[in-house]
Design a protein around this motif. Structure first.
Motif, PDB file in Angstrom:
ATOM      1  N   GLY A 215       0.830  -1.202   0.000  1.00 25.14           N
ATOM      2  CA  GLY A 215       0.000   0.000   0.000  1.00 25.14           C
ATOM      3  C   GLY A 215       0.862   1.249   0.000  1.00 25.14           C
ATOM      4  N   PRO A 216       0.237   2.399  -0.148  1.00 24.87           N
ATOM      5  CA  PRO A 216       1.010   3.646  -0.213  1.00 24.87           C
ATOM      6  C   PRO A 216       1.780   3.944   1.073  1.00 24.87           C
ATOM      7  CG  PRO A 216      -1.355   4.100  -0.213  1.00 24.87           C
ATOM      8  CD  PRO A 216      -1.186   2.620  -0.338  1.00 24.87           C
ATOM      9  N   GLY A 217       1.221   3.596   2.231  1.00 27.70           N
ATOM     10  CA  GLY A 217       1.920   3.832   3.499  1.00 27.70           C
ATOM     11  C   GLY A 217       3.169   2.982   3.616  1.00 27.70           C
ATOM     12  N   ALA A 218       3.049   1.703   3.239  1.00 26.93           N
ATOM     13  CA  ALA A 218       4.204   0.805   3.288  1.00 26.93           C
ATOM     14  C   ALA A 218       5.271   1.249   2.294  1.00 26.93           C
ATOM     15  CB  ALA A 218       3.770  -0.629   3.004  1.00 26.93           C
ATOM     16  N   LEU A 219       4.849   1.665   1.120  1.00 25.38           N
ATOM     17  CA  LEU A 219       5.829   2.142   0.133  1.00 25.38           C
ATOM     18  C   LEU A 219       6.584   3.353   0.648  1.00 25.38           C
ATOM     19  CD1 LEU A 219       3.936   1.820  -3.254  1.00 25.38           C
ATOM     20  CD2 LEU A 219       5.974   0.584  -2.546  1.00 25.38           C
ATOM     21  N   ARG A 220       5.854   4.275   1.249  1.00 22.95           N
ATOM     22  CA  ARG A 220       6.492   5.486   1.771  1.00 22.95           C
ATOM     23  C   ARG A 220       7.494   5.147   2.878  1.00 22.95           C
ATOM     24  NH1 ARG A 220       2.174   8.097   1.763  1.00 22.95           N
ATOM     25  NH2 ARG A 220       1.402   7.496   3.811  1.00 22.95           N
ATOM     26  N   ALA A 221       7.124   4.209   3.745  1.00 24.87           N
ATOM     27  CA  ALA A 221       7.977   3.877   4.889  1.00 24.87           C
ATOM     28  C   ALA A 221       9.134   2.952   4.514  1.00 24.87           C
ATOM     29  CB  ALA A 221       7.142   3.235   5.993  1.00 24.87           C
ATOM     30  N   TYR A 222       8.891   2.014   3.610  1.00 23.38           N
ATOM     31  CA  TYR A 222       9.857   0.929   3.396  1.00 23.38           C
ATOM     32  C   TYR A 222      10.597   0.944   2.066  1.00 23.38           C
ATOM     33  CZ  TYR A 222       7.183  -1.138   7.260  1.00 23.38           C
ATOM     34  OH  TYR A 222       6.559  -1.373   8.456  1.00 23.38           O
ATOM     35  N   ARG A 223      10.181   1.775   1.113  1.00 23.09           N
ATOM     36  CA  ARG A 223      10.773   1.701  -0.230  1.00 23.09           C
ATOM     37  C   ARG A 223      12.291   1.808  -0.206  1.00 23.09           C
ATOM     38  NH1 ARG A 223       8.096   5.456  -3.957  1.00 23.09           N
ATOM     39  NH2 ARG A 223       6.804   3.684  -4.508  1.00 23.09           N
ATOM     40  N   SER A 224      12.834   2.761   0.537  1.00 29.39           N
ATOM     41  CA  SER A 224      14.297   2.924   0.539  1.00 29.39           C
ATOM     42  C   SER A 224      14.980   1.700   1.153  1.00 29.39           C
ATOM     43  CB  SER A 224      14.707   4.197   1.272  1.00 29.39           C
ATOM     44  OG  SER A 224      14.412   4.102   2.646  1.00 29.39           O
ATOM     45  N   TYR A 225      14.334   1.074   2.125  1.00 31.81           N
ATOM     46  CA  TYR A 225      14.918  -0.122   2.738  1.00 31.81           C
ATOM     47  C   TYR A 225      14.815  -1.321   1.804  1.00 31.81           C
ATOM     48  CZ  TYR A 225      15.140   2.805   6.794  1.00 31.81           C
ATOM     49  OH  TYR A 225      15.441   3.842   7.637  1.00 31.81           O
ATOM     50  N   TRP A 226      13.718  -1.438   1.066  1.00 32.42           N
ATOM     51  CA  TRP A 226      13.605  -2.509   0.082  1.00 32.42           C
ATOM     52  C   TRP A 226      14.653  -2.334  -1.012  1.00 32.42           C
ATOM     53  CZ3 TRP A 226       7.597  -1.973  -0.165  1.00 32.42           C
ATOM     54  CH2 TRP A 226       7.037  -2.664   0.908  1.00 32.42           C
ATOM     55  N   GLN A 227      14.935  -1.083  -1.391  1.00 32.14           N
ATOM     56  CA  GLN A 227      15.986  -0.835  -2.389  1.00 32.14           C
ATOM     57  C   GLN A 227      17.357  -1.252  -1.847  1.00 32.14           C
ATOM     58  OE1 GLN A 227      15.290   3.316  -3.146  1.00 32.14           O
ATOM     59  NE2 GLN A 227      13.784   2.902  -4.753  1.00 32.14           N
ATOM     60  N   ARG A 228      17.603  -0.970  -0.580  1.00 30.50           N
ATOM     61  CA  ARG A 228      18.878  -1.385   0.029  1.00 30.50           C
ATOM     62  C   ARG A 228      18.981  -2.899   0.120  1.00 30.50           C
ATOM     63  NH1 ARG A 228      19.525   3.075   4.848  1.00 30.50           N
ATOM     64  NH2 ARG A 228      19.251   4.869   3.503  1.00 30.50           N
ATOM     65  N   MET A 229      17.860  -3.559   0.409  1.00 31.03           N
ATOM     66  CA  MET A 229      17.861  -5.030   0.453  1.00 31.03           C
ATOM     67  C   MET A 229      18.158  -5.590  -0.929  1.00 31.03           C
ATOM     68  SD  MET A 229      14.560  -5.407   3.024  1.00 31.03           S
ATOM     69  CE  MET A 229      14.188  -7.087   2.601  1.00 31.03           C
ATOM     70  N   THR A 230      17.575  -4.978  -1.963  1.00 32.91           N
ATOM     71  CA  THR A 230      17.816  -5.425  -3.335  1.00 32.91           C
ATOM     72  C   THR A 230      19.276  -5.217  -3.719  1.00 32.91           C
ATOM     73  OG1 THR A 230      15.541  -4.916  -3.958  1.00 32.91           O
ATOM     74  CG2 THR A 230      17.130  -5.099  -5.742  1.00 32.91           C
ATOM     75  N   THR A 231      19.836  -4.084  -3.319  1.00 33.26           N
ATOM     76  CA  THR A 231      21.249  -3.815  -3.603  1.00 33.26           C
ATOM     77  C   THR A 231      22.146  -4.821  -2.892  1.00 33.26           C
ATOM     78  OG1 THR A 231      20.794  -1.466  -3.892  1.00 33.26           O
ATOM     79  CG2 THR A 231      23.078  -2.086  -3.446  1.00 33.26           C
ATOM     80  N   ALA A 232      21.812  -5.127  -1.648  1.00 35.38           N
ATOM     81  CA  ALA A 232      22.654  -6.031  -0.851  1.00 35.38           C
ATOM     82  C   ALA A 232      22.553  -7.481  -1.305  1.00 35.38           C
ATOM     83  CB  ALA A 232      22.269  -5.926   0.624  1.00 35.38           C
TER      84      ALA A 232
END
Length: 125
Positions: A7-24
Motif C-alpha cells: 500500500g502507499p503507506g508501506a511504500l512510503r515507509a519501506y521503499r528505501s529499505y527494500w531498495q537497500r535489500m535489493t542492492t545487498a
C-alpha cells in the motif's frame, strides 16, 4: 523486491529499505536470505545513519529495516514462497526503544527560545 502489492503507506515507509535489500542481496531467492544477512545489513544501516541534533544513533533506521524485511517476508508467506516458520526476518529481533527525550513544560521551565528576548516568563496575566 515486489513492491506492487504494498500500500502507499508501506511504500512510503519501506521503499528505501527494500531498495537497500535489493542492492545487498540482488537476485537471491527469498529462501536463501538468512537472519544473519538481515542483521548484517541492519548494522550497516545503523552505522551509516545520518546524525542529526535529535539522532538516536540510527536505532530507528535499524528498526525500520527489520520492519521492511518482515513486511517483505509476510508477502512471500502470503504468496506461498516460504513457510511462516522459515521467515528469516521474523527471527531477527527489533532493537529496543530508548526512553523518550520529550518532557512536559511547566510554568517554571526555562524556555530556551524565549530566554533573554522578553518571551513568556511563566507569570499569569
Amino acid at each position: 523486491m515486489r513492491s506492487a502489492a504494498a500500500g502507499p503507506g508501506a511504500l512510503r515507509a519501506y521503499r528505501s529499505y527494500w531498495q537497500r535489500m535489493t542492492t545487498a542481496w540482488g537476485d537471491l531467492p527469498i529462501d536463501s536470505v538468512t537472519a544473519s544477512d538481515i542483521q548484517a545489513l541492519q548494522r550497516r544501516i545503523v552505522a551509516n545513519a545520518r546524525a542529526r541534533h535529535n539522532s538516536r544513533g540510527g536505532r530507528h533506521a535499524g528498526e525500520l529495516l527489520i520492519a521492511a524485511a518482515r513486511a517483505y517476508c509476510n508477502q512471500a508467506i502470503a504468496d506461498g514462497l516460504i513457510q511462516a516458520a522459515d521467515s528469516p526476518a521474523h527471527r531477527v529481533g527489533k532493537p529496543g526503544r530508548l526512553p523518550s527525550t520529550r518532557r512536559a513544560l511547566t510554568p517554571a521551565s526555562p524556555l530556551p527560545w524565549a530566554a533573554g528576548r522578553g518571551g513568556w516568563t511563566g507569570a499569569a496575566r
